[in-house]
Design a protein around this motif. Sequence first.
Motif, PDB file in Angstrom:
ATOM      1  N   LEU A   1       0.836  -1.198   0.000  1.00  0.00           N
ATOM      2  CA  LEU A   1       0.000   0.000   0.000  1.00  0.00           C
ATOM      3  C   LEU A   1       0.872   1.249   0.000  1.00  0.00           C
ATOM      4  O   LEU A   1       0.696   2.154  -0.826  1.00  0.00           O
ATOM      5  N   PHE A   2       1.829   1.291   0.913  1.00  0.00           N
ATOM      6  CA  PHE A   2       2.694   2.463   1.038  1.00  0.00           C
ATOM      7  C   PHE A   2       3.693   2.523  -0.113  1.00  0.00           C
ATOM      8  O   PHE A   2       4.020   3.603  -0.609  1.00  0.00           O
ATOM      9  N   TRP A   3       4.169   1.359  -0.529  1.00  0.00           N
ATOM     10  CA  TRP A   3       5.098   1.288  -1.657  1.00  0.00           C
ATOM     11  C   TRP A   3       4.482   1.877  -2.912  1.00  0.00           C
ATOM     12  O   TRP A   3       5.109   2.672  -3.625  1.00  0.00           O
ATOM     13  N   ALA A   4       3.246   1.501  -3.209  1.00  0.00           N
ATOM     14  CA  ALA A   4       2.580   1.989  -4.417  1.00  0.00           C
ATOM     15  C   ALA A   4       2.311   3.490  -4.331  1.00  0.00           C
ATOM     16  O   ALA A   4       2.512   4.227  -5.309  1.00  0.00           O
ATOM     17  N   LEU A   5       1.854   3.950  -3.179  1.00  0.00           N
ATOM     18  CA  LEU A   5       1.581   5.376  -3.013  1.00  0.00           C
ATOM     19  C   LEU A   5       2.864   6.201  -3.108  1.00  0.00           C
ATOM     20  O   LEU A   5       2.885   7.272  -3.730  1.00  0.00           O
ATOM     21  N   ASP A   6       3.936   5.694  -2.513  1.00  0.00           N
ATOM     22  CA  ASP A   6       5.224   6.397  -2.596  1.00  0.00           C
ATOM     23  C   ASP A   6       5.735   6.429  -4.033  1.00  0.00           C
ATOM     24  O   ASP A   6       6.312   7.430  -4.477  1.00  0.00           O
ATOM     25  N   ARG A   7       5.527   5.342  -4.747  1.00  0.00           N
ATOM     26  CA  ARG A   7       5.975   5.291  -6.136  1.00  0.00           C
ATOM     27  C   ARG A   7       5.195   6.294  -6.983  1.00  0.00           C
ATOM     28  O   ARG A   7       5.770   6.952  -7.866  1.00  0.00           O
ATOM     29  N   MET A   8       3.905   6.417  -6.735  1.00  0.00           N
ATOM     30  CA  MET A   8       3.103   7.401  -7.469  1.00  0.00           C
ATOM     31  C   MET A   8       3.559   8.826  -7.130  1.00  0.00           C
ATOM     32  O   MET A   8       3.622   9.696  -8.016  1.00  0.00           O
ATOM     33  N   GLU A   9       3.904   9.052  -5.882  1.00  0.00           N
ATOM     34  CA  GLU A   9       4.404  10.377  -5.500  1.00  0.00           C
ATOM     35  C   GLU A   9       5.749  10.679  -6.163  1.00  0.00           C
ATOM     36  O   GLU A   9       6.006  11.804  -6.621  1.00  0.00           O
ATOM     37  N   ALA A  22       0.537   3.973 -12.848  1.00  0.00           N
ATOM     38  CA  ALA A  22      -0.369   2.980 -12.254  1.00  0.00           C
ATOM     39  C   ALA A  22      -0.508   1.762 -13.156  1.00  0.00           C
ATOM     40  O   ALA A  22      -0.505   0.617 -12.685  1.00  0.00           O
ATOM     41  N   ASP A  23      -0.620   1.995 -14.473  1.00  0.00           N
ATOM     42  CA  ASP A  23      -0.665   0.876 -15.420  1.00  0.00           C
ATOM     43  C   ASP A  23       0.602   0.028 -15.316  1.00  0.00           C
ATOM     44  O   ASP A  23       0.553  -1.207 -15.391  1.00  0.00           O
ATOM     45  N   LEU A  24       1.741   0.699 -15.160  1.00  0.00           N
ATOM     46  CA  LEU A  24       3.024   0.003 -15.070  1.00  0.00           C
ATOM     47  C   LEU A  24       3.108  -0.837 -13.797  1.00  0.00           C
ATOM     48  O   LEU A  24       3.626  -1.963 -13.817  1.00  0.00           O
ATOM     49  N   ILE A  25       2.590  -0.315 -12.692  1.00  0.00           N
ATOM     50  CA  ILE A  25       2.573  -1.069 -11.438  1.00  0.00           C
ATOM     51  C   ILE A  25       1.795  -2.377 -11.625  1.00  0.00           C
ATOM     52  O   ILE A  25       2.230  -3.450 -11.182  1.00  0.00           O
ATOM     53  N   TYR A  35       7.465 -22.530   2.292  1.00  0.00           N
ATOM     54  CA  TYR A  35       7.940 -21.506   1.366  1.00  0.00           C
ATOM     55  C   TYR A  35       7.076 -20.248   1.456  1.00  0.00           C
ATOM     56  O   TYR A  35       5.842 -20.328   1.419  1.00  0.00           O
ATOM     57  N   VAL A  36       7.732 -19.101   1.547  1.00  0.00           N
ATOM     58  CA  VAL A  36       7.056 -17.812   1.521  1.00  0.00           C
ATOM     59  C   VAL A  36       7.281 -17.187   0.148  1.00  0.00           C
ATOM     60  O   VAL A  36       8.421 -17.013  -0.288  1.00  0.00           O
ATOM     61  N   CYS A  37       6.198 -16.876  -0.543  1.00  0.00           N
ATOM     62  CA  CYS A  37       6.282 -16.257  -1.870  1.00  0.00           C
ATOM     63  C   CYS A  37       6.131 -14.753  -1.702  1.00  0.00           C
ATOM     64  O   CYS A  37       5.062 -14.267  -1.314  1.00  0.00           O
ATOM     65  N   ALA A  38       7.204 -14.029  -1.996  1.00  0.00           N
ATOM     66  CA  ALA A  38       7.266 -12.612  -1.632  1.00  0.00           C
ATOM     67  C   ALA A  38       7.775 -11.766  -2.789  1.00  0.00           C
ATOM     68  O   ALA A  38       8.954 -11.851  -3.146  1.00  0.00           O
ATOM     69  N   PRO A  39       6.926 -10.934  -3.377  1.00  0.00           N
ATOM     70  CA  PRO A  39       7.433  -9.959  -4.344  1.00  0.00           C
ATOM     71  C   PRO A  39       8.461  -9.039  -3.680  1.00  0.00           C
ATOM     72  O   PRO A  39       8.403  -8.797  -2.462  1.00  0.00           O
ATOM     73  N   MET A  40       9.382  -8.532  -4.466  1.00  0.00           N
ATOM     74  CA  MET A  40      10.385  -7.620  -3.929  1.00  0.00           C
ATOM     75  C   MET A  40       9.739  -6.435  -3.221  1.00  0.00           C
ATOM     76  O   MET A  40      10.281  -5.895  -2.250  1.00  0.00           O
ATOM     77  N   SER A  41       8.556  -6.035  -3.684  1.00  0.00           N
ATOM     78  CA  SER A  41       7.877  -4.880  -3.096  1.00  0.00           C
ATOM     79  C   SER A  41       7.417  -5.128  -1.669  1.00  0.00           C
ATOM     80  O   SER A  41       7.098  -4.178  -0.943  1.00  0.00           O
ATOM     81  N   THR A  42       7.346  -6.405  -1.235  1.00  0.00           N
ATOM     82  CA  THR A  42       6.942  -6.688   0.146  1.00  0.00           C
ATOM     83  C   THR A  42       8.138  -6.818   1.086  1.00  0.00           C
ATOM     84  O   THR A  42       7.965  -6.957   2.293  1.00  0.00           O
ATOM     85  N   ILE A  43       9.347  -6.794   0.534  1.00  0.00           N
ATOM     86  CA  ILE A  43      10.554  -6.915   1.374  1.00  0.00           C
ATOM     87  C   ILE A  43      10.945  -5.529   1.854  1.00  0.00           C
ATOM     88  O   ILE A  43      11.219  -4.632   1.062  1.00  0.00           O
ATOM     89  N   ASP A  44      10.943  -5.365   3.164  1.00  0.00           N
ATOM     90  CA  ASP A  44      11.154  -4.057   3.777  1.00  0.00           C
ATOM     91  C   ASP A  44      12.432  -4.093   4.607  1.00  0.00           C
ATOM     92  O   ASP A  44      12.425  -4.472   5.778  1.00  0.00           O
ATOM     93  N   LEU A  45      13.523  -3.686   3.998  1.00  0.00           N
ATOM     94  CA  LEU A  45      14.809  -3.736   4.697  1.00  0.00           C
ATOM     95  C   LEU A  45      14.907  -2.700   5.810  1.00  0.00           C
ATOM     96  O   LEU A  45      15.800  -2.782   6.662  1.00  0.00           O
TER      97      LEU A  45
END
Length: 354
Positions: A102-110, A132-135, A273-283
């Motif tokens: 949620l925050f990743w997408a909003l930050d990317r739009m900003e 947004a289409d690209l996301i 196994y945990v299936c995790a897009p890079m966008s869910t990995i929060d370093l």
Amino acid sequence: MTEHVTIIESVKLDDANDAITLLDQTQLPNKKEYLQLQTVDDVWDAIYELKVRGAPAIGIAAAYGIYIVTKKSQAADYDAFYQEFQQAKEKLASSRPTAVNLFWALDRMEKKLEEVKGMSIDQIKQALKEEADLIKKEDQEVCEAIGRHALTLLEPEAGILTHCNAGTIATAKYGTALAPLYLGQEQGYNFKVYADETRPLLQGARLTAWELDQAGIDVTLICDNMASIVMSQGKVQAVLVGCDRVAANGDAANKIGTSGVAILAKHYGIPFYVCAPMSTIDLQTKTGADIEIELRPEEEIKTKWYSEPMAPEGVKTYNPAFDVTDHSLITAIITERGIVKPSYEENLAQLFED
């Protein structure tokens, strides 16, 4: 053997009507109803009320949501437009605290908005639409890549246990944890899937069982507390789950009950196994202890699915939406960039350096 698999699109832009067309997941499996979301309140409500759910789908809905809201802006200059954008972003960000997408997408739009400063307002609106289409497009590609990597870990005819719903309706296409099941179905793997019902909101029963059945995949619904006996009987060769946030050390937040499944899998020697897009990995989140866990209303436990209350009226409830699976219980984290094994702290960080 190649088999056609039905893929359901849960979030799409209806640009002509300044709206998002959204599959209302709260109505499944009894009714396949699509909503038209046109305001920031519509989108906020859809996210908070779980009409759209699944970390990637939430991110897509948020990106399209902030686009359709700001598309209607009458602002004459960039500063006024940016202020309206920020108000919409702040509102949408308050809908759910745990899903990092949620925050990743909003930050990317900003970030895109900041990149196009100096363009006309109409050009800025078009740039936000394209982002947004690209996301959404990238999420389709991510899910397929996760599925391909996960499939290398699974044998044909294997029994697969899932928890919650990390399928095509939770993403742009294929899903994360369910992606290898769809790709495997296309290639004749004939997986036997056991879907936990996932109390208290029953995402496994209402959503996973529904979409896998729609796709013609062999699926058996079980209650959450049946996972142990199914595992002990040798019916499960792997567990696949999605996640809403992965911490830097590999701890993973997912739907409540996931950590219990991981503990059972460890006991029975079943890979988890945990299936995790890079966008869910929060370093920036060091461990699972730093992840904020959303608390949900008591009605979801006591009354939501019943014609009469199923608990004493005054009894207290505790209803966390997520739990955190310790990294020591996770066999591998499967991303679009490949399969990550321990040490997670080192290897997850390496993903972002490549």
